[in-house]
Design a protein around this motif. Structure first.
Motif, mmCIF file in Angstrom:
data_model
loop_
_atom_site.group_PDB
_atom_site.id
_atom_site.type_symbol
_atom_site.label_atom_id
_atom_site.label_comp_id
_atom_site.label_asym_id
_atom_site.label_seq_id
_atom_site.Cartn_x
_atom_site.Cartn_y
_atom_site.Cartn_z
ATOM 1 N N SER A 47 0.922 -1.373 0.114
ATOM 2 C CA SER A 47 -0.089 0.195 -0.018
ATOM 3 C C SER A 47 0.793 1.360 0.062
ATOM 4 O O SER A 47 0.477 2.237 -0.366
ATOM 5 C CB SER A 47 -0.998 -0.030 1.099
ATOM 6 N N ASP A 110 -10.485 -13.997 1.594
ATOM 7 C CA ASP A 110 -9.785 -12.747 1.244
ATOM 8 C C ASP A 110 -9.063 -12.142 2.267
ATOM 9 O O ASP A 110 -9.182 -10.874 2.761
ATOM 10 C CB ASP A 110 -10.955 -11.779 1.015
ATOM 11 N N ARG A 112 -6.571 -10.242 4.509
ATOM 12 C CA ARG A 112 -6.458 -8.712 4.347
ATOM 13 C C ARG A 112 -4.712 -8.786 4.360
ATOM 14 O O ARG A 112 -4.133 -7.625 3.796
ATOM 15 C CB ARG A 112 -6.767 -7.950 5.437
ATOM 16 N N PRO A 115 -2.274 -8.980 -0.110
ATOM 17 C CA PRO A 115 -2.677 -7.989 -0.949
ATOM 18 C C PRO A 115 -3.135 -8.187 -2.372
ATOM 19 O O PRO A 115 -4.039 -7.737 -2.893
ATOM 20 C CB PRO A 115 -1.687 -6.911 -1.091
ATOM 21 N N GLN A 118 -6.709 -8.904 -2.952
ATOM 22 C CA GLN A 118 -7.706 -7.662 -3.098
ATOM 23 C C GLN A 118 -7.551 -6.993 -4.600
ATOM 24 O O GLN A 118 -8.415 -6.353 -4.840
ATOM 25 C CB GLN A 118 -7.155 -6.495 -2.020
ATOM 26 N N THR A 119 -6.379 -6.926 -4.824
ATOM 27 C CA THR A 119 -6.182 -6.489 -6.367
ATOM 28 C C THR A 119 -6.252 -7.269 -7.586
ATOM 29 O O THR A 119 -6.127 -6.805 -8.732
ATOM 30 C CB THR A 119 -4.814 -5.550 -6.112
#
Ligand code: S3P
Length: 169
Positions: A47, A110, A112, A115, A118-119
């Protein structure tokens, strides 16, 4: 080196730790080595710095691990997509921990802390990577529905005898 590759949720960390213990070898988990060196969680590196920056750190960390003392080394699920990493793996014994997509979904969902889930489209990522794991591996071990110690037994039985080297398909 004995190097474990495979998709997220294949059990690289838990199998790797057990395998190392059984063989009396150190265990290097590349994701953990990255987090320790960076002082940041993987999700934070993604991130704050982006995937490309993570992949550069990952390539360097894998190179250092493969150049270090003999060990069991677990790679992150995306490490084999790097050309230099694939070339380096040719000199080592590589075990692919194979896992079904359904098992992946059940194990990591999923998560967290991962990553890529998520992408990216997990199915597409899985389809792209499985042939790569197979191409770098000396041996593939199915992990679905099998206890870690059974998986470790199969890996140990597949290891080349000392001096035998590696034989890539
Ligand atoms: C990744 C897998 C993760 C970690 C990072 C990227 C990937 O490792 O390296 O989140 O691209 O598949 P695990 O395979 O140990 O979950």
């Amino acid at each position: 080196m004995i190097v474990l590759v495979g998709f997220m949720g294949a059990g690289k960390t838990s199998v790797g730790a057990r395998l190392a213990r059984r063989l009396g070898m150190p265990f290097v988990d590349v994701d953990k080595a990255i987090e320790a060196a960076e002082g940041r969680r993987i999700a934070t590196i993604f991130s704050e710095s982006g995937e490309a920056a993570f992949r550069t750190i990952e390539r360097d960390t894998v190179a250092a691990a493969l150049a270090g003392d003999d060990a069991v080394v677990a790679l992150g699920g995306g490490a084999v997509e790097d050309d230099q990493t694939r070339q380096r793996l040719a000199a080592h014994t590589v075990i692919h921990l194979a896992v079904d997509l359904a098992t992946v979904r059940r194990r990591v969902g999923d998560d967290r802390r991962r990553p890529m889930l998520q992408t990216h489209d997990v199915e597409a990522l899985f389809a792209r990577r499985v042939p790569v794991y197979s191409s770098v591996a000396d041996h593939t071990v199915v992990t679905d529905g099998r206890a870690p110690d059974v998986i470790v037994d199969e890996i140990i039985a597949a290891l080349p005898a000392a001096g035998e080297g590696t034989a890539h398909a």
